[in-house]
Scaffold this active site. Structure first.
Site, PDB file in Angstrom:
ATOM      1  N   TYR A 122      -8.554  -7.925   7.304  1.00  0.00           N
ATOM      2  CA  TYR A 122      -9.588  -7.258   6.504  1.00  0.00           C
ATOM      3  C   TYR A 122     -10.830  -8.151   6.395  1.00  0.00           C
ATOM      4  O   TYR A 122     -10.917  -9.161   7.076  1.00  0.00           O
ATOM      5  CB  TYR A 122      -8.996  -6.838   5.147  1.00  0.00           C
ATOM      6  CG  TYR A 122      -7.896  -5.801   5.338  1.00  0.00           C
ATOM      7  CD1 TYR A 122      -8.208  -4.528   5.826  1.00  0.00           C
ATOM      8  CD2 TYR A 122      -6.558  -6.102   5.118  1.00  0.00           C
ATOM      9  CE1 TYR A 122      -7.217  -3.580   6.051  1.00  0.00           C
ATOM     10  CE2 TYR A 122      -5.556  -5.151   5.339  1.00  0.00           C
ATOM     11  CZ  TYR A 122      -5.895  -3.892   5.811  1.00  0.00           C
ATOM     12  OH  TYR A 122      -4.926  -2.960   6.053  1.00  0.00           O
TER      13      TYR A 122
ATOM     14  N   ASN B  52      -4.213  -5.420  12.395  1.00  0.00           N
ATOM     15  CA  ASN B  52      -5.592  -4.915  12.395  1.00  0.00           C
ATOM     16  C   ASN B  52      -6.500  -5.653  13.380  1.00  0.00           C
ATOM     17  O   ASN B  52      -7.665  -5.906  13.098  1.00  0.00           O
ATOM     18  CB  ASN B  52      -6.164  -4.950  10.972  1.00  0.00           C
ATOM     19  CG  ASN B  52      -5.487  -3.929  10.089  1.00  0.00           C
ATOM     20  OD1 ASN B  52      -5.326  -2.773  10.489  1.00  0.00           O
ATOM     21  ND2 ASN B  52      -5.051  -4.326   8.902  1.00  0.00           N
TER      22      ASN B  52
ATOM     23  N   GLN C 262      -4.313  -7.205  -6.528  1.00  0.00           N
ATOM     24  CA  GLN C 262      -4.821  -7.673  -5.232  1.00  0.00           C
ATOM     25  C   GLN C 262      -6.191  -7.062  -4.953  1.00  0.00           C
ATOM     26  O   GLN C 262      -6.337  -5.830  -4.880  1.00  0.00           O
ATOM     27  CB  GLN C 262      -3.862  -7.346  -4.093  1.00  0.00           C
ATOM     28  CG  GLN C 262      -4.231  -8.187  -2.858  1.00  0.00           C
ATOM     29  CD  GLN C 262      -3.553  -7.766  -1.577  1.00  0.00           C
ATOM     30  OE1 GLN C 262      -3.498  -6.581  -1.268  1.00  0.00           O
ATOM     31  NE2 GLN C 262      -3.057  -8.727  -0.824  1.00  0.00           N
TER      32      GLN C 262
ATOM     33  N   ARG D 172      -4.079 -14.618  -0.667  1.00  0.00           N
ATOM     34  CA  ARG D 172      -3.104 -14.330   0.375  1.00  0.00           C
ATOM     35  C   ARG D 172      -3.748 -14.515   1.742  1.00  0.00           C
ATOM     36  O   ARG D 172      -4.818 -13.944   2.006  1.00  0.00           O
ATOM     37  CB  ARG D 172      -2.600 -12.891   0.248  1.00  0.00           C
ATOM     38  CG  ARG D 172      -1.362 -12.609   1.103  1.00  0.00           C
ATOM     39  CD  ARG D 172      -0.851 -11.202   0.928  1.00  0.00           C
ATOM     40  NE  ARG D 172       0.579 -11.116   1.206  1.00  0.00           N
ATOM     41  CZ  ARG D 172       1.177 -10.036   1.719  1.00  0.00           C
ATOM     42  NH1 ARG D 172       0.486  -8.942   1.999  1.00  0.00           N
ATOM     43  NH2 ARG D 172       2.479 -10.031   1.940  1.00  0.00           N
TER      44      ARG D 172
ATOM     45  N   THR E   7       0.848  -1.203   0.000  1.00  0.00           N
ATOM     46  CA  THR E   7       0.000   0.000   0.000  1.00  0.00           C
ATOM     47  C   THR E   7       0.876   1.243   0.000  1.00  0.00           C
ATOM     48  O   THR E   7       1.765   1.372   0.838  1.00  0.00           O
ATOM     49  CB  THR E   7      -0.949  -0.042   1.216  1.00  0.00           C
ATOM     50  OG1 THR E   7      -1.892  -1.086   1.002  1.00  0.00           O
ATOM     51  CG2 THR E   7      -1.683   1.268   1.411  1.00  0.00           C
TER      52      THR E   7
ATOM     53  N   GLY F 127       8.732  -7.559   0.145  1.00  0.00           N
ATOM     54  CA  GLY F 127       7.965  -6.321   0.242  1.00  0.00           C
ATOM     55  C   GLY F 127       8.853  -5.107   0.320  1.00  0.00           C
ATOM     56  O   GLY F 127       9.214  -4.508  -0.700  1.00  0.00           O
TER      57      GLY F 127
ATOM     58  N   ASN G 185      -4.428 -10.227   6.953  1.00  0.00           N
ATOM     59  CA  ASN G 185      -4.198  -8.955   7.662  1.00  0.00           C
ATOM     60  C   ASN G 185      -5.428  -8.295   8.280  1.00  0.00           C
ATOM     61  O   ASN G 185      -5.491  -7.068   8.387  1.00  0.00           O
ATOM     62  CB  ASN G 185      -3.476  -7.974   6.732  1.00  0.00           C
ATOM     63  CG  ASN G 185      -2.093  -8.467   6.367  1.00  0.00           C
ATOM     64  OD1 ASN G 185      -1.589  -9.402   6.987  1.00  0.00           O
ATOM     65  ND2 ASN G 185      -1.473  -7.863   5.373  1.00  0.00           N
TER      66      ASN G 185
ATOM     67  N   HIS H  57      -7.256 -10.794  -1.348  1.00  0.00           N
ATOM     68  CA  HIS H  57      -6.666 -10.416  -0.058  1.00  0.00           C
ATOM     69  C   HIS H  57      -7.529 -10.989   1.065  1.00  0.00           C
ATOM     70  O   HIS H  57      -8.565 -10.434   1.417  1.00  0.00           O
ATOM     71  CB  HIS H  57      -6.615  -8.891   0.031  1.00  0.00           C
ATOM     72  CG  HIS H  57      -5.735  -8.367   1.140  1.00  0.00           C
ATOM     73  ND1 HIS H  57      -5.314  -9.151   2.192  1.00  0.00           N
ATOM     74  CD2 HIS H  57      -5.199  -7.137   1.359  1.00  0.00           C
ATOM     75  CE1 HIS H  57      -4.561  -8.418   3.011  1.00  0.00           C
ATOM     76  NE2 HIS H  57      -4.477  -7.202   2.517  1.00  0.00           N
TER      77      HIS H  57
HETATM   78  C1  8OZ Z   1      -0.202  -0.916   5.211  1.00  0.00           C
HETATM   79  C2  8OZ Z   1      -0.976   0.224   5.230  1.00  0.00           C
HETATM   80  C3  8OZ Z   1      -2.272   0.150   4.778  1.00  0.00           C
HETATM   81  C4  8OZ Z   1      -2.790  -1.040   4.302  1.00  0.00           C
HETATM   82  C5  8OZ Z   1      -2.226  -4.746   4.408  1.00  0.00           C
HETATM   83  C6  8OZ Z   1      -3.333  -3.486   2.691  1.00  0.00           C
HETATM   84  O1  8OZ Z   1      -1.687  -4.761   5.501  1.00  0.00           O
HETATM   85  C7  8OZ Z   1      -2.543  -3.458   3.762  1.00  0.00           C
HETATM   86  C8  8OZ Z   1      -1.997  -2.187   4.286  1.00  0.00           C
HETATM   87  C9  8OZ Z   1      -0.705  -2.108   4.740  1.00  0.00           C
HETATM   88  O2  8OZ Z   1      -2.519  -5.797   3.824  1.00  0.00           O
END
Ligand code: 8OZ
Length: 373
Positions: free
Chosen positions: A186, A241, A101, A233, A25, A330, A184, A181
């Protein structure tokens, strides 16, 4: 013996090497549109001998509701499809491959980024203890994520459809495939993990129920564009998060068994804490990644196995020797457009500048020097 620098076939994609550029990102897409600067950045990293065999784009929102950060790109409108074409053209001109993604942030958002200023959506009405990034007076600024509302059962097919359309749009924009995705913390991960899913319907409770949404998304995308152009992924133990689950081994063994029959191009696994310690643990025991891969292959899965998190050449070679097919880098790709050439040469490597990771212009984006320069 697999070699990091040799060509390999991954689903429908013939890759020049096993080095992958991880999704990163960068918050440089004002208006949710890809642009010429992004085309330069991705093109710089796409050369078959000096760059990535495969590039995975930064996380890209499948709908307005899926959006949770300032200046991240989207793929729901025709204008967004057209804008991404300049990126896929730049990558293909170099001879590279690129997948998009696909992202729905779920509760990791803010009312100011949502349609009509509404609450973000999530499996359950539980606020994540984390921050998102807003633009205030043009400056990237951290803000608490907003309290989400729980999705109605009747809304889920619409979100699955948004994923399907986004995948179709990605192919129309010239991408070689997509990566879902599901990592992480989400939306998909929020359904998977017990810490963010308290639903009492068919999408919550048991592991089978919590994985139902993921399965429906994957089935829809594979039906639309083919499993051979689809990757995923996952991040079984990341705390990113505010994601947590006490039984990650059982949960993700079930997930990979669902994925096994889909004829996927690849499965991308983040080991440990995303961008942090590789030995991070959730639950009572250390996560067994070899067992995860075994559960997948034992169920008939034959996708390429991609690993990520804190890799250098030695660790990449070790992982290839013990069963991985691809390694995603990354932060080192942020700072080294010719990372593959540098890995082959044994370095040296430019140091990534954290102050320019999120937002800004060319500085820290398209101006890192190559070895040849
Ligand atoms: C860092 C900042 C904002 C989003 C992730 C899409 O961690 C992100 C993300 C990473 O998968």
């Amino acid at each position: 013996m697999k070699n990091l620098f040799e060509p390999c076939q991954v689903g429908a994609m013939a890759l020049a090497n096993r080095v992958v550029m991880a999704p990163l990102t960068r918050n440089r897409a004002p208006g949710g549109l890809a642009n010429a600067r992004m085309a330069v950045y991705y093109g710089q990293r796409a050369h078959p001998t000096s760059g990535a065999g495969l590039i995975i784009t930064e996380a890209t929102a499948i709908s307005h509701q899926a959006q949770g950060y300032a200046d991240v790109p989207g793929i729901w409108s025709e204008a967004q499809v057209a804008a991404w074409k300049q990126v896929t053209d730049a990558v293909h001109l170099q001879g590279g491959k690129i997948v998009m993604q696909l992202w729905h942030v779920g509760r990791i958002s803010h009312t100011s980024l949502q349609p009509g200023g509404q609450a973000p959506v999530a499996p359950s009405a539980l606020t994540a203890k984390t921050k998102t990034v807003l633009l205030i007076d043009g400056k990237p600024t951290f803000a608490d994520t907003s309290a989400p509302r729980a999705l109605e059962l009747s809304e889920l097919p619409g979100i699955v459809q948004d994923y399907r359309v986004a995948a179709k749009h990605a192919i129309a924009a010239g991408f070689d495939g997509v990566e879902v995705h599901a990592a992480n913390g989400y939306l998909i991960d929020q359904f998977l993990r017990a810490g963010s899913n308290q639903r009492s319907d068919a999408y919550g409770g048991s592991i089978e129920n919590r994985a139902r949404f993921l399965n429906e998304v994957m089935q829809a995308i594979c039906a639309e564009i083919g499993g051979e152009r689809t990757g995923i992924r996952i991040s079984p133990v990341t705390p990113a998060n505010d994601a947590h689950d006490a039984q990650p081994q059982a949960l993700f063994a079930h997930v990979v068994r669902l994925l096994a029959p889909l004829n996927l191009a690849y499965v991308h696994v983040i080991e440990g804490s995303t961008g942090g310690p590789r030995d991070h643990q959730q639950g009572d025991t250390a996560f067994d990644y070899a067992a995860l891969q075994h559960a997948y292959t034992h169920a008939g899965g034959h996708a390429a196995w991609m690993l990520n998190n804190g890799y250098d050449l030695a660790l990449a070679e070790q992982s290839l020797a013990s069963g991985a097919d691809l390694v995603a880098f990354g932060k080192s790709f942020i700072a080294n457009p010719d990372l593959t050439a540098r890995l082959r040469a044994g370095g040296p490597f430019n140091t990534p500048d954290r102050t320019t990771f999120y937002g800004g212009g060319d500085a820290g984006y398209t101006d890192y020097p190559t070895l040849a320069a």
